[in-house]
Design an enzyme around this catalytic site. Structure first.
Site, PDB file in Angstrom:
ATOM      1  N   ASN A  10       1.082  -1.221   0.125  1.00  0.00           N
ATOM      2  CA  ASN A  10       0.038  -0.049   0.088  1.00  0.00           C
ATOM      3  C   ASN A  10       1.182   1.281  -0.112  1.00  0.00           C
ATOM      4  OD1 ASN A  10      -1.861   1.872   0.652  1.00  0.00           O
ATOM      5  ND2 ASN A  10      -2.168   1.385   2.564  1.00  0.00           N
ATOM      6  N   LYS A  12       0.109   4.469  -0.455  1.00  0.00           N
ATOM      7  CA  LYS A  12      -0.507   5.551   0.392  1.00  0.00           C
ATOM      8  C   LYS A  12      -0.195   6.783  -0.783  1.00  0.00           C
ATOM      9  CE  LYS A  12      -0.152   3.280   4.831  1.00  0.00           C
ATOM     10  NZ  LYS A  12      -0.029   3.312   6.124  1.00  0.00           N
ATOM     11  N   HIS A  93      -9.821   1.105   4.750  1.00  0.00           N
ATOM     12  CA  HIS A  93      -8.241   1.493   5.421  1.00  0.00           C
ATOM     13  C   HIS A  93      -8.405   2.513   6.537  1.00  0.00           C
ATOM     14  CE1 HIS A  93      -4.220   2.695   6.347  1.00  0.00           C
ATOM     15  NE2 HIS A  93      -3.739   1.482   5.758  1.00  0.00           N
ATOM     16  N   GLU A  95      -6.582   4.818   7.494  1.00  0.00           N
ATOM     17  CA  GLU A  95      -6.749   6.191   7.146  1.00  0.00           C
ATOM     18  C   GLU A  95      -7.648   6.747   6.449  1.00  0.00           C
ATOM     19  OE1 GLU A  95      -2.731   5.630   5.413  1.00  0.00           O
ATOM     20  OE2 GLU A  95      -1.946   5.080   7.423  1.00  0.00           O
ATOM     21  N   GLU A 168      -5.788  -4.853  10.468  1.00  0.00           N
ATOM     22  CA  GLU A 168      -4.558  -3.695  10.828  1.00  0.00           C
ATOM     23  C   GLU A 168      -4.884  -2.899  12.111  1.00  0.00           C
ATOM     24  OE1 GLU A 168      -2.507  -2.724   6.928  1.00  0.00           O
ATOM     25  OE2 GLU A 168      -4.110  -1.211   7.008  1.00  0.00           O
ATOM     26  N   GLY A 174       2.437   2.035  10.970  1.00  0.00           N
ATOM     27  CA  GLY A 174       3.425   3.211  10.818  1.00  0.00           C
ATOM     28  C   GLY A 174       4.326   3.430  11.975  1.00  0.00           C
ATOM     29  N   SER A 214       3.317  -2.177  10.314  1.00  0.00           N
ATOM     30  CA  SER A 214       4.608  -2.240  10.492  1.00  0.00           C
ATOM     31  C   SER A 214       5.426  -3.766  10.219  1.00  0.00           C
ATOM     32  CB  SER A 214       4.886  -1.953  12.051  1.00  0.00           C
ATOM     33  OG  SER A 214       4.754  -0.502  12.411  1.00  0.00           O
TER      34      SER A 214
HETATM   35  P1  PGA Z   1       2.858   0.195   7.670  1.00  0.00           P
HETATM   36  O1  PGA Z   1       1.221   0.505   7.026  1.00  0.00           O
HETATM   37  O2  PGA Z   1       3.353  -1.218   6.997  1.00  0.00           O
HETATM   38  O3  PGA Z   1       3.651   1.164   7.174  1.00  0.00           O
HETATM   39  O4  PGA Z   1       2.659   0.085   9.139  1.00  0.00           O
HETATM   40  C1  PGA Z   1       0.484  -0.592   6.757  1.00  0.00           C
HETATM   41  C2  PGA Z   1      -0.818   0.146   6.152  1.00  0.00           C
HETATM   42  O5  PGA Z   1      -1.227   0.955   6.602  1.00  0.00           O
HETATM   43  O6  PGA Z   1      -1.380  -0.572   5.376  1.00  0.00           O
END
Ligand code: PGA
Length: 257
Positions: A10, A12, A93, A95, A168, A174, A214
């Site tokens: 992803n 983003k 997601h 976000e 998630e 993150g 992560s």
């Molecule tokens: P990350 O993000 O691997 O940077 O923690 C995962 C995600 O938001 O899909």
């Protein structure tokens, strides 16, 4: 049924055309890891250029609108991302849920639109740190997933091929610190039981459940060894071919038998 592990990047809001060389490197490396299904969800602007060149990896979108078209300035429909070359879309997601106020009902409508447009769907769920601390993580995720999944009539027949769930936890995204393997094992088994309850004994066991938050090359093998982890949704570590394919390599091992 044994499914290939599914490793999805992803990107983003990262990536201009300068990142096309990284996508090429991921695609070339994926051709050497055929036991793993590798995909990336770049920003909308890179879907078509990556799709045009990719020989092995699937390309997807990070969101889509719930309607087919109309007066929705700045939005993109499921049919449009499919037309650009996307074969899947990430929906719900955190976000999107927190940054854009997306409700479970909206995510459900988007998933229905995406299925109708012929896309595969990666449906995200996960609890916040506060919810986990209050001991309500399992109840929250069950409710969120149930309310975000379209009604049976709107689900495609070949569901295990078209639907993937991604767990998630928000507090692991993150942060550099993934959930513990115990937390992942508990939640994935809860999600598996819910999928069997909602989708039946035929389809429920085969829908892949990804872990996200992560995931890095050095922690991936331990995460993939957890029962009912069918792969990973990867943010930061998907932005370079080296780290992303390090995760794909880890995925090819525990699934070998
Ligand atoms: P990350 O993000 O691997 O940077 O923690 C995962 C995600 O938001 O899909």
């Amino acid at each position: 049924m044994t499914r290939r592990p599914y490793i999805v990047g992803n990107w983003k809001m990262h990536g201009t055309r300068a990142m096309l060389s990284e996508a090429r490197a991921i695609d070339r490396a994926a051709q050497r890891h055929m036991k793993v299904e590798v995909a990336i969800a770049p920003p909308y602007t890179l879907i078509h250029p990556i799709h045009r060149e990719a020989e092995q990896i699937a390309v997807g979108a990070q969101d889509c609108h719930h309607e087919d078209g109309g007066a929705h300035t700045g939005d993109i429909s499921a049919a449009m991302v499919a037309d650009a070359g996307a074969s899947f879309v990430i929906l719900g997601h955190s976000e999107r849920r927190t940054g854009h106020g997306e409700s479970d009902a909206l995510v459900r409508a988007k998933a229905g639109a995406a299925f109708a447009a012929g896309l595969k769907v990666i449906l995200c769920c996960g609890e916040s740190a506060a919810t986990r601390e209050s001991g309500k993580a399992v109840a929250f995720v069950k409710k969120q997933l149930k309310a975000s999944l379209p009604e049976a009539a709107q689900l495609p027949a070949e569901l295990a091929e078209r639907l993937t769930v991604a767990y998630e936890p928000l507090w692991a995204i993150g942060t550099g610190t993934p959930a513990t393997t115990d937390d992942i094992a508990e939640m994935h088994s809860v999600i598996r039981a819910l999928l069997i309850e909602l989708l039946g004994e035929e389809q429920g066991p085969d829908v892949r459940i990804l872990y996200g938050g992560s995931v890095k090359p050095d922690n991936a093998a331990a995460i993939f060894a957890v029962p009912d982890v069918g792969g990973a949704l990867v943010g930061g570590a998907s932005l370079t071919a080296d780290s992303f394919m390090g995760i794909a390599l880890a995925a090819s091992e525990p699934f070998e038998n």
